[in-house]
Design a protein around this motif. Structure first.
Motif, PDB file in Angstrom:
ATOM      1  N   TYR A   1       1.827  11.729   1.949  1.00  0.00           N
ATOM      2  CA  TYR A   1       1.366  12.521   3.220  1.00  0.00           C
ATOM      3  C   TYR A   1       2.439  14.111   2.841  1.00  0.00           C
ATOM      4  CZ  TYR A   1      -0.443   8.832   5.930  1.00  0.00           C
ATOM      5  OH  TYR A   1      -1.587   7.816   6.214  1.00  0.00           O
TER       6      TYR A   1
ATOM      7  N   PHE B   1       8.579   5.516   5.641  1.00  0.00           N
ATOM      8  CA  PHE B   1       8.699   6.858   5.800  1.00  0.00           C
ATOM      9  C   PHE B   1       9.843   6.869   3.980  1.00  0.00           C
ATOM     10  CE2 PHE B   1       5.394   9.840   7.226  1.00  0.00           C
ATOM     11  CZ  PHE B   1       4.359   8.946   7.960  1.00  0.00           C
ATOM     12  N   GLY B   2       9.808   7.974   3.397  1.00  0.00           N
ATOM     13  CA  GLY B   2      11.093   8.836   2.987  1.00  0.00           C
ATOM     14  C   GLY B   2      11.077   9.899   3.377  1.00  0.00           C
ATOM     15  N   LYS B   3      13.045  10.761   2.749  1.00  0.00           N
ATOM     16  CA  LYS B   3      12.762  11.808   3.331  1.00  0.00           C
ATOM     17  C   LYS B   3      12.100  12.880   3.119  1.00  0.00           C
ATOM     18  CE  LYS B   3      17.360   9.378   3.576  1.00  0.00           C
ATOM     19  NZ  LYS B   3      19.156  10.146   3.230  1.00  0.00           N
TER      20      LYS B   3
ATOM     21  N   GLY C   1       4.564  -0.795  10.968  1.00  0.00           N
ATOM     22  CA  GLY C   1       4.211   0.540  10.438  1.00  0.00           C
ATOM     23  C   GLY C   1       4.500   1.189   9.188  1.00  0.00           C
ATOM     24  N   LEU C   2       4.884   2.211   8.953  1.00  0.00           N
ATOM     25  CA  LEU C   2       4.766   3.113   7.573  1.00  0.00           C
ATOM     26  C   LEU C   2       6.292   2.962   7.705  1.00  0.00           C
ATOM     27  CD1 LEU C   2       1.717   5.283   7.761  1.00  0.00           C
ATOM     28  CD2 LEU C   2       1.747   3.166   6.875  1.00  0.00           C
TER      29      LEU C   2
ATOM     30  N   PHE D   1       1.452   5.451  -0.668  1.00  0.00           N
ATOM     31  CA  PHE D   1       0.586   6.998  -0.044  1.00  0.00           C
ATOM     32  C   PHE D   1       1.887   7.937   0.297  1.00  0.00           C
ATOM     33  CE2 PHE D   1      -2.874   4.316   3.174  1.00  0.00           C
ATOM     34  CZ  PHE D   1      -1.170   3.310   3.525  1.00  0.00           C
TER      35      PHE D   1
ATOM     36  N   LEU E   1       0.735  15.648  10.441  1.00  0.00           N
ATOM     37  CA  LEU E   1       0.798  14.478   8.921  1.00  0.00           C
ATOM     38  C   LEU E   1      -0.476  14.691   8.269  1.00  0.00           C
ATOM     39  CD1 LEU E   1       3.616  12.390   9.484  1.00  0.00           C
ATOM     40  CD2 LEU E   1       3.541  14.331   7.821  1.00  0.00           C
TER      41      LEU E   1
ATOM     42  N   PHE F   1       5.726  14.037   1.554  1.00  0.00           N
ATOM     43  CA  PHE F   1       6.735  12.016   2.060  1.00  0.00           C
ATOM     44  C   PHE F   1       5.234  11.327   0.960  1.00  0.00           C
ATOM     45  CE2 PHE F   1       8.327  13.495   5.236  1.00  0.00           C
ATOM     46  CZ  PHE F   1       8.625  14.303   6.498  1.00  0.00           C
TER      47      PHE F   1
ATOM     48  N   GLN G   1       3.055  17.369   4.768  1.00  0.00           N
ATOM     49  CA  GLN G   1       3.166  18.107   6.007  1.00  0.00           C
ATOM     50  C   GLN G   1       3.636  20.044   6.139  1.00  0.00           C
ATOM     51  OE1 GLN G   1       6.335  17.259   8.200  1.00  0.00           O
ATOM     52  NE2 GLN G   1       6.014  17.432  10.148  1.00  0.00           N
TER      53      GLN G   1
ATOM     54  N   SER H   1       3.357   0.828   3.038  1.00  0.00           N
ATOM     55  CA  SER H   1       3.286  -0.199   4.061  1.00  0.00           C
ATOM     56  C   SER H   1       3.303  -1.357   3.285  1.00  0.00           C
ATOM     57  CB  SER H   1       2.054  -0.097   4.390  1.00  0.00           C
ATOM     58  OG  SER H   1       1.344  -0.921   5.065  1.00  0.00           O
TER      59      SER H   1
ATOM     60  N   SER I   1       0.922  -1.537   0.156  1.00  0.00           N
ATOM     61  CA  SER I   1      -0.106   0.486   0.421  1.00  0.00           C
ATOM     62  C   SER I   1       0.930   1.117   0.272  1.00  0.00           C
ATOM     63  CB  SER I   1      -0.747   0.070   1.086  1.00  0.00           C
ATOM     64  OG  SER I   1      -1.446  -1.258   0.922  1.00  0.00           O
TER      65      SER I   1
END
Lengths: 115, 116
Positions: free
Chosen positions: A36, A105-107, A102-103, A34, A44, A90, A38, A94, A32
């Protein structure tokens, strides 16, 4: 194991021009994915998500992303940038749709909108 | 619209002190998470919590950390003896269920922890 690579740490575009934020992922399972956003001093907010349905996903504020399995990519686009789009974005993966993992994240990509 | 809330928004503490960060997840959600974001770095997963126990934790989540759901609404993160490197933004998140169509995590606004 899963990982995300956001190819650009900063992207600068002029208001009214297209936005492209690049993301590649690595996943052992059907992921999955996503995006996000910020905004400064904010939490987020989910822009959009891919969960194995349509490969072209539409999100809020005119953003969309296309899942390309052959390229392991999930790039975020918007036809026309607005000043309010300036924020940190971001890409997130998942591995498990049903578990509690937990997810990852990219940087992040810092989007700058020039007037 | 329901949202995840976190208190305080900013916490300043002395090194070696204990801190408790508080979160109120969305009321019908079943999965709860803590993440942290050190200034200038990416968001990192700390721990997930389901059915009143830890489901998964990262290598960051060592013995200095603990989580608890003391009642039906709050979800807390405790750091027993804070270190300078614990300074970060801490995000709480919650998720409705394990079904793939509902695996979106909703994030709170974060608590900025500053350890002096």
């Amino acid at each position: 194991a899963q990982s995300v690579t956001q190819l650009d740490s900063h992207v600068s575009v002029s208001e009214g021009t297209p936005v492209l934020l690049r993301c590649n992922y690595s996943s052992s399972y059907s992921p999955s994915l996503f995006w996000y956003v910020q905004h400064p001093n904010k939490g987020l907010q989910l822009l959009l998500k891919y969960t194995s349905a349509a490969t072209l996903v539409k999100g809020i504020n005119g953003f969309e992303a296309e899942f390309k399995k052959s390229e392991t990519s999930f790039h975020l686009t918007k036809p026309s940038a607005h000043m309010s789009d300036a924020a940190e974005y971001f890409c997130v993966v998942s591995d498990t749709g049903g578990g509690a993992d937990g997810l990852t994240f990219g940087k992040g990509t810092h989007l700058i909108i020039q007037p | 619209e329901p949202e995840v809330t976190q208190t305080p928004s900013h916490q300043v503490t002395q090194m070696g002190q204990e801190v408790i960060l508080r979160c109120v997840p969305i009321s019908n959600h079943l999965y709860f998470y803590w993440y942290r974001q050190i200034l200038g770095q990416k968001v990192e997963f700390l721990v997930s919590f389901y059915n009143n126990e830890i489901s998964e934790k990262s290598e960051i989540f060592d013995d200095q950390f603990s989580v608890e759901r003391p009642d039906g609404s709050n979800f807390t993160l405790k750091i027993r003896s804070t270190k300078l490197e614990d300074s970060a933004m801490y995000f709480c998140a919650s998720r409705l269920s394990g079904a793939s169509s509902y695996n979106e995590q909703f994030f709170g606004p974060g608590t900025r922890l500053t350890v002096l």
